[in-house]
Motif scaffolding. Sequence first.
Motif, PDB file in Angstrom:
ATOM      1  N   PRO A  49      38.751  24.703  46.450  1.00  0.00           N
ATOM      2  CA  PRO A  49      38.409  26.044  45.979  1.00  0.00           C
ATOM      3  C   PRO A  49      38.473  27.086  47.101  1.00  0.00           C
ATOM      4  CG  PRO A  49      36.801  24.426  45.221  1.00  0.00           C
ATOM      5  CD  PRO A  49      37.654  23.737  46.236  1.00  0.00           C
ATOM      6  N   LYS A  50      39.064  28.252  46.779  1.00  0.00           N
ATOM      7  CA  LYS A  50      39.006  29.365  47.729  1.00  0.00           C
ATOM      8  C   LYS A  50      37.566  29.836  47.879  1.00  0.00           C
ATOM      9  CE  LYS A  50      43.571  31.388  46.718  1.00  0.00           C
ATOM     10  NZ  LYS A  50      44.264  32.562  46.118  1.00  0.00           N
ATOM     11  N   GLN A  51      36.850  29.858  46.742  1.00  0.00           N
ATOM     12  CA  GLN A  51      35.478  30.349  46.730  1.00  0.00           C
ATOM     13  C   GLN A  51      34.518  29.155  46.780  1.00  0.00           C
ATOM     14  OE1 GLN A  51      37.732  30.536  44.175  1.00  0.00           O
ATOM     15  NE2 GLN A  51      37.738  32.573  43.235  1.00  0.00           N
ATOM     16  N   HIS A 108      33.539  21.402  55.727  1.00  0.00           N
ATOM     17  CA  HIS A 108      34.704  21.812  56.508  1.00  0.00           C
ATOM     18  C   HIS A 108      35.152  20.675  57.437  1.00  0.00           C
ATOM     19  CE1 HIS A 108      35.395  25.897  55.212  1.00  0.00           C
ATOM     20  NE2 HIS A 108      34.094  26.125  55.236  1.00  0.00           N
ATOM     21  N   GLU A 151      44.607  25.886  48.663  1.00  0.00           N
ATOM     22  CA  GLU A 151      43.507  26.623  48.058  1.00  0.00           C
ATOM     23  C   GLU A 151      43.868  27.060  46.641  1.00  0.00           C
ATOM     24  OE1 GLU A 151      42.481  29.844  50.674  1.00  0.00           O
ATOM     25  OE2 GLU A 151      40.992  28.607  51.712  1.00  0.00           O
ATOM     26  N   ILE A 152      42.870  27.024  45.767  1.00  0.00           N
ATOM     27  CA  ILE A 152      43.056  27.462  44.380  1.00  0.00           C
ATOM     28  C   ILE A 152      41.925  28.393  43.983  1.00  0.00           C
ATOM     29  CG2 ILE A 152      44.273  25.355  43.675  1.00  0.00           C
ATOM     30  CD1 ILE A 152      41.503  24.585  42.309  1.00  0.00           C
ATOM     31  N   ASP A 153      42.156  29.141  42.925  1.00  0.00           N
ATOM     32  CA  ASP A 153      41.121  29.999  42.361  1.00  0.00           C
ATOM     33  C   ASP A 153      40.146  29.111  41.583  1.00  0.00           C
ATOM     34  OD1 ASP A 153      39.560  31.941  41.200  1.00  0.00           O
ATOM     35  OD2 ASP A 153      41.147  32.752  39.917  1.00  0.00           O
TER      36      ASP A 153
END
Length: 609
Positions: free
Chosen positions: A266-268, A282, A297-299
């Motif tokens: 996830p980006k967020q 991380h 990364e994905i939304d």
Amino acid sequence: MAQATPSLSTLGWTLQDWQSAYREGASPSALLQALQAALQGDDPAWISIASAEQLAEQLLHLQTLLESVAGDTSKLPLYGVPFAAKDNIDAAGWRTTAACPEFAYVASSDAFVVAKLRAAGAILMGKTNLDQFATGLVGTRSPYGAVPNTFDPAYVSGGSSSGSASVVARGLVPFALGTDTAGSGRVPAAFNNIVGLKPTKGWASNSGLVPACRTLDCISVFALTVADAQRAIGLYAGYDAADGYSRQRPAGAPTHFPVKPTLAVPKQLEFFGDALAQQHFHATMGDLKAQGATLVEIDFAPFAQLAELLYYGPWVAERYVAIESMFDRNPDGIDPTVRKVVEQALNYSARDAFEAEYRRAVLARQINDVLAQVDALVVPSTPSIFTMEQLRQEPVKRNSELGTYTNFTNLADLSALALPAGLRSDGLPAGVTLIAPAWHDMALADFGRRWQAAQSLPPGAPGVVDRLPAPIQEKASDEIVVAVVGAHLRGMPLNHQLTSRHARFLEETATAAGDYRLYALPGTVPPKPGLKYAPSAGETIVLELWAMTPHAFGEFTAEVPAPLGIGNVVLADGRTVKGFICEPAALETATDISHLGGWRAYIASLKAQ
């Protein structure tokens, strides 16, 4: 919290350890009676423990099973292996409480999954504590007591399958059944440094389960190792005509990921202010990259929006339906927090339910479209871990936060695997979860076995296990092993016929010593050999073993041209696998190359000329 006695000889044993002990002559009654004596009634992880009579009855049944297979324990894959079951799963003659004494009843028959495990030789040692009616991700909502975290009792154990995770993490049993509706089979795994495998909905029957949300419930498994979780679920899953939500596993379901998978992240990422959890995740992403994974990364917005529907949408009405008579008859017998959650069902209409279902379908489609572009999604199993005191102050809010990376999974019809990922800098466990489309369960397990083999930290509670079993490269239970001797070897011109079907290389080995001859067939393009069985009149021929699904095997064999075919090949260690054989007439004009010991050596000899 009561702990298992350190003198218990079976503490932290995996399936491999139990099976080895029995092969070496150990007695199931001696080992299991010692285990039963060590289990303590004041341990909040247990709601009920097998009585001496219940254990004796199961041991007698085990002896009957053994006699039915003529004493061959290999035909009972869980012979004498102890396990535990969450106390919302029925076992004949045992009380099922769902952590609500006023609701309790004595089950007249085994749940489908329990029956399958017992038929494989497993022994039920006890029923485990849970958040009442499987409503919660914390492990504290039970009149039988809160189940403490196995690393630090000041922290929550995670729920709702708290007791099952605890008894596995403390090495009392090698695996335990849990359930997973919103993350109950993954959050406790993360908080106790163990494996939690949440299967695709419908693969494991829910017959004999007290439902939380019938359309979403999954019977999951906890274990110290991915291999054990994979083995257990492969034995208790299966189609059940009596369960309206049961599904057949597709024949072509994937069984492994690429050696270097592509994983979505996830980006967020939300950690609710927990800097240590953020740092740990991380670092885990760095470990994944070091192991060969590519991270993209994905939304995450569709995932988060779908997660909100579960506890803040009309699916809560399913929880009301499951305990309606109890709720109406004796609401005071229900845990206050659980009652507060369930009574929200009265605020929703049929219109709300349909509108939410339409929204779910749209979000689930978006999610599966995203996952179709990668091998899996990787997320923190939880965004944080809370103390008992933090939970007391804000029970509903904290519980909701724990479902950030879990609540959407069953709504989108996905499979998931929670893995130990080492310790945070404060010494608390923090897991990582891989999520993939439906029926990718075995592919997740394949990656999880490789991940766990690369980790240095033993699973479970501190001091329970000091090593992981040596990794064993073996086929999955639904794969077919094929021996190849020529043009299908790695680096050879027809190897793509295996790799394009996602066949999995297992090992390089050889035929039974002195029993085979190898010939170079004339006129074949590309050049191919023929293998002939010649007992006591041959050589030892090097070959490779590859594993593939039955569906892929069927496609592969359809491409095999005459004079070659598929038959049985005996290996140097006595195993018999499928492999290439040759029509005898074709060998009459072929060149005998047996003395070279294999096709690679023959090709090398040609190049040297």
